[in-house]
Design a protein around this motif. Structure first.
Motif, PDB file in Angstrom:
ATOM      1  N   LYS A  92       0.794  -1.165   0.000  1.00  0.00           N
ATOM      2  CA  LYS A  92       0.010  -0.112   0.187  1.00  0.00           C
ATOM      3  C   LYS A  92       0.929   1.259  -0.085  1.00  0.00           C
ATOM      4  O   LYS A  92       1.342   1.871   0.910  1.00  0.00           O
ATOM      5  CB  LYS A  92      -0.810  -0.041   1.299  1.00  0.00           C
ATOM      6  CG  LYS A  92      -2.162  -0.869   1.165  1.00  0.00           C
ATOM      7  CD  LYS A  92      -2.928  -0.929   2.214  1.00  0.00           C
ATOM      8  CE  LYS A  92      -3.697   0.412   2.086  1.00  0.00           C
ATOM      9  NZ  LYS A  92      -4.907   0.659   3.425  1.00  0.00           N
ATOM     10  N   PRO A  93       1.341   1.698  -1.129  1.00  0.00           N
ATOM     11  CA  PRO A  93       2.394   2.830  -1.232  1.00  0.00           C
ATOM     12  C   PRO A  93       1.774   4.195  -0.983  1.00  0.00           C
ATOM     13  O   PRO A  93       0.555   4.281  -1.127  1.00  0.00           O
ATOM     14  CB  PRO A  93       2.926   2.880  -2.591  1.00  0.00           C
ATOM     15  CG  PRO A  93       1.810   2.071  -3.344  1.00  0.00           C
ATOM     16  CD  PRO A  93       1.296   0.978  -2.416  1.00  0.00           C
ATOM     17  N   TYR A  94       2.507   4.798  -0.053  1.00  0.00           N
ATOM     18  CA  TYR A  94       2.131   6.257   0.099  1.00  0.00           C
ATOM     19  C   TYR A  94       1.854   7.055  -1.050  1.00  0.00           C
ATOM     20  O   TYR A  94       2.445   6.765  -2.064  1.00  0.00           O
ATOM     21  CB  TYR A  94       3.072   6.877   1.194  1.00  0.00           C
ATOM     22  CG  TYR A  94       2.681   6.586   2.454  1.00  0.00           C
ATOM     23  CD1 TYR A  94       2.585   5.119   3.016  1.00  0.00           C
ATOM     24  CD2 TYR A  94       3.180   7.553   3.544  1.00  0.00           C
ATOM     25  CE1 TYR A  94       2.360   4.999   4.323  1.00  0.00           C
ATOM     26  CE2 TYR A  94       3.108   7.384   4.840  1.00  0.00           C
ATOM     27  CZ  TYR A  94       2.780   5.853   5.359  1.00  0.00           C
ATOM     28  OH  TYR A  94       2.641   5.669   6.493  1.00  0.00           O
ATOM     29  N   ALA A  95       1.018   8.049  -1.040  1.00  0.00           N
ATOM     30  CA  ALA A  95       0.900   9.012  -2.270  1.00  0.00           C
ATOM     31  C   ALA A  95       1.077  10.216  -1.296  1.00  0.00           C
ATOM     32  O   ALA A  95       0.432  10.580  -0.295  1.00  0.00           O
ATOM     33  CB  ALA A  95      -0.157   8.674  -2.815  1.00  0.00           C
ATOM     34  N   ALA A  96       1.394  11.417  -2.201  1.00  0.00           N
ATOM     35  CA  ALA A  96       1.491  12.529  -1.687  1.00  0.00           C
ATOM     36  C   ALA A  96       0.315  13.432  -1.789  1.00  0.00           C
ATOM     37  O   ALA A  96      -0.432  13.377  -2.881  1.00  0.00           O
ATOM     38  CB  ALA A  96       2.371  13.554  -2.458  1.00  0.00           C
ATOM     39  N   ARG A  97      -0.241  13.878  -0.763  1.00  0.00           N
ATOM     40  CA  ARG A  97      -1.435  14.650  -0.821  1.00  0.00           C
ATOM     41  C   ARG A  97      -1.237  15.979  -0.202  1.00  0.00           C
ATOM     42  O   ARG A  97      -0.672  16.011   1.002  1.00  0.00           O
ATOM     43  CB  ARG A  97      -2.577  13.912   0.162  1.00  0.00           C
ATOM     44  CG  ARG A  97      -2.976  12.567  -0.373  1.00  0.00           C
ATOM     45  CD  ARG A  97      -3.950  12.623  -1.516  1.00  0.00           C
ATOM     46  NE  ARG A  97      -4.380  11.367  -1.964  1.00  0.00           N
ATOM     47  CZ  ARG A  97      -3.730  10.540  -3.208  1.00  0.00           C
ATOM     48  NH1 ARG A  97      -2.755  11.107  -3.723  1.00  0.00           N
ATOM     49  NH2 ARG A  97      -4.428   9.595  -3.030  1.00  0.00           N
ATOM     50  N   TYR A  98      -1.745  17.276  -0.923  1.00  0.00           N
ATOM     51  CA  TYR A  98      -1.277  18.543  -0.096  1.00  0.00           C
ATOM     52  C   TYR A  98      -2.611  19.447  -0.438  1.00  0.00           C
ATOM     53  O   TYR A  98      -2.744  19.562  -1.648  1.00  0.00           O
ATOM     54  CB  TYR A  98       0.073  18.842  -0.875  1.00  0.00           C
ATOM     55  CG  TYR A  98       0.088  20.256  -0.321  1.00  0.00           C
ATOM     56  CD1 TYR A  98       0.612  20.475   0.949  1.00  0.00           C
ATOM     57  CD2 TYR A  98       0.268  21.486  -1.050  1.00  0.00           C
ATOM     58  CE1 TYR A  98       1.050  21.809   1.268  1.00  0.00           C
ATOM     59  CE2 TYR A  98       0.525  22.669  -0.703  1.00  0.00           C
ATOM     60  CZ  TYR A  98       0.920  22.911   0.628  1.00  0.00           C
ATOM     61  OH  TYR A  98       1.230  24.003   1.093  1.00  0.00           O
ATOM     62  N   VAL A  99      -3.486  19.694   0.267  1.00  0.00           N
ATOM     63  CA  VAL A  99      -4.633  20.723  -0.007  1.00  0.00           C
ATOM     64  C   VAL A  99      -3.990  22.061   0.118  1.00  0.00           C
ATOM     65  O   VAL A  99      -4.605  22.844  -0.590  1.00  0.00           O
ATOM     66  CB  VAL A  99      -5.838  20.351   1.301  1.00  0.00           C
ATOM     67  CG1 VAL A  99      -6.907  21.451   0.946  1.00  0.00           C
ATOM     68  CG2 VAL A  99      -6.299  18.833   0.913  1.00  0.00           C
ATOM     69  N   GLY A 100      -2.993  22.396   1.022  1.00  0.00           N
ATOM     70  CA  GLY A 100      -2.678  23.602   1.086  1.00  0.00           C
ATOM     71  C   GLY A 100      -2.940  24.311   2.380  1.00  0.00           C
ATOM     72  O   GLY A 100      -2.838  25.495   2.760  1.00  0.00           O
ATOM     73  N   SER A 101      -3.914  23.604   3.199  1.00  0.00           N
ATOM     74  CA  SER A 101      -4.459  24.157   4.387  1.00  0.00           C
ATOM     75  C   SER A 101      -3.941  23.451   5.590  1.00  0.00           C
ATOM     76  O   SER A 101      -4.290  22.034   5.239  1.00  0.00           O
ATOM     77  CB  SER A 101      -5.910  24.179   4.375  1.00  0.00           C
ATOM     78  OG  SER A 101      -6.377  24.440   5.692  1.00  0.00           O
ATOM     79  N   MET A 102      -3.159  23.598   6.326  1.00  0.00           N
ATOM     80  CA  MET A 102      -2.676  23.075   7.448  1.00  0.00           C
ATOM     81  C   MET A 102      -3.516  22.081   8.284  1.00  0.00           C
ATOM     82  O   MET A 102      -3.607  20.851   8.474  1.00  0.00           O
ATOM     83  CB  MET A 102      -1.741  23.613   8.533  1.00  0.00           C
ATOM     84  CG  MET A 102      -1.183  22.684   9.535  1.00  0.00           C
ATOM     85  SD  MET A 102      -0.104  23.700  10.557  1.00  0.00           S
ATOM     86  CE  MET A 102       0.665  22.352  11.551  1.00  0.00           C
ATOM     87  N   VAL A 103      -4.757  22.626   8.283  1.00  0.00           N
ATOM     88  CA  VAL A 103      -5.894  22.222   9.246  1.00  0.00           C
ATOM     89  C   VAL A 103      -6.505  21.075   8.305  1.00  0.00           C
ATOM     90  O   VAL A 103      -6.682  19.791   9.123  1.00  0.00           O
ATOM     91  CB  VAL A 103      -7.030  23.148   9.720  1.00  0.00           C
ATOM     92  CG1 VAL A 103      -8.129  22.391  10.188  1.00  0.00           C
ATOM     93  CG2 VAL A 103      -6.544  24.061  10.555  1.00  0.00           C
ATOM     94  N   ARG A 149      -6.989  15.191   7.412  1.00  0.00           N
ATOM     95  CA  ARG A 149      -6.680  13.966   6.570  1.00  0.00           C
ATOM     96  C   ARG A 149      -5.866  12.807   7.203  1.00  0.00           C
ATOM     97  O   ARG A 149      -5.972  11.619   7.314  1.00  0.00           O
ATOM     98  CB  ARG A 149      -6.353  14.496   5.097  1.00  0.00           C
ATOM     99  CG  ARG A 149      -5.882  13.288   4.384  1.00  0.00           C
ATOM    100  CD  ARG A 149      -5.105  13.571   3.186  1.00  0.00           C
ATOM    101  NE  ARG A 149      -5.971  13.997   1.936  1.00  0.00           N
ATOM    102  CZ  ARG A 149      -6.779  13.087   1.205  1.00  0.00           C
ATOM    103  NH1 ARG A 149      -6.570  11.996   1.412  1.00  0.00           N
ATOM    104  NH2 ARG A 149      -7.601  13.382   0.211  1.00  0.00           N
ATOM    105  N   THR A 150      -4.478  13.560   7.683  1.00  0.00           N
ATOM    106  CA  THR A 150      -3.648  12.362   8.291  1.00  0.00           C
ATOM    107  C   THR A 150      -4.238  11.903   9.554  1.00  0.00           C
ATOM    108  O   THR A 150      -3.786  10.757   9.841  1.00  0.00           O
ATOM    109  CB  THR A 150      -2.240  13.504   8.546  1.00  0.00           C
ATOM    110  OG1 THR A 150      -1.809  14.036   7.544  1.00  0.00           O
ATOM    111  CG2 THR A 150      -1.496  12.403   9.378  1.00  0.00           C
ATOM    112  N   ILE A 151      -4.809  12.347  10.191  1.00  0.00           N
ATOM    113  CA  ILE A 151      -5.515  11.859  11.545  1.00  0.00           C
ATOM    114  C   ILE A 151      -6.737  10.936  11.070  1.00  0.00           C
ATOM    115  O   ILE A 151      -6.645   9.737  11.429  1.00  0.00           O
ATOM    116  CB  ILE A 151      -6.251  12.874  12.253  1.00  0.00           C
ATOM    117  CG1 ILE A 151      -5.153  13.717  13.061  1.00  0.00           C
ATOM    118  CG2 ILE A 151      -7.196  12.243  13.386  1.00  0.00           C
ATOM    119  CD1 ILE A 151      -5.865  15.031  13.596  1.00  0.00           C
ATOM    120  N   LEU A 152      -7.549  10.927   9.978  1.00  0.00           N
ATOM    121  CA  LEU A 152      -8.378  10.019   9.471  1.00  0.00           C
ATOM    122  C   LEU A 152      -7.698   8.679   8.744  1.00  0.00           C
ATOM    123  O   LEU A 152      -8.094   7.708   8.991  1.00  0.00           O
ATOM    124  CB  LEU A 152      -9.299  10.937   8.470  1.00  0.00           C
ATOM    125  CG  LEU A 152     -10.415  11.887   8.853  1.00  0.00           C
ATOM    126  CD1 LEU A 152     -11.149  12.284   7.893  1.00  0.00           C
ATOM    127  CD2 LEU A 152     -11.302  11.396  10.107  1.00  0.00           C
TER     128      LEU A 152
END
Length: 119
Positions: free
Chosen positions: A15-26, A31-34
């Protein structure tokens, strides 16, 4: 920190990691918590002390992540690796690097600092 060995390791799994970046830290930390993983905003050559403000970006997200069972570090900051919530800000707008996520992934990034001889 060049994290090429970590990135290669994280991509070379079932299950490789994929980069995700919304641009809002919150929203990125949410997303990281979920879904797990890690939120990185390290220092770089241009912003040697990072870009996120300790008091009103770093501390709140670090507190939430730790309450959710994760970890929060500032990586290498002011000559040492430390827990983000242990920083004692010297100014109201002080900035720091941020490494927030599940314990396993934060520990892997901090271990990479040691492997590269940065601490």
């Amino acid at each position: 920190v060049r994290c090429t060995s970590i990135i290669a390791k994280w991509k070379d799994t079932d299950k490789p990691y994929a980069a995700r970046y919304v641009g809002s830290m919150v929203s990125d930390v949410h997303r990281t918590i979920l879904y797990g993983g890690i939120y990185l905003y390290p220092a770089d050559a241009k912003s040697k002390h990072g870009k996120l403000r300790v008091l009103y970006e770093g501390f709140p997200m670090a507190f939430i992540m730790e309450q959710a069972g994760g970890s929060a570090s500032c990586g290498m900051f002011k000559g040492k690796i430390q827990r983000l919530l242990d920083i004692v800000p010297e100014t109201i707008h002080e900035k720091c690097p941020v490494v927030i996520g599940c314990n396993r992934d934060v520990d892997a990034v901090l271990e990479e600092y040691k492997i590269q001889g940065l601490c």
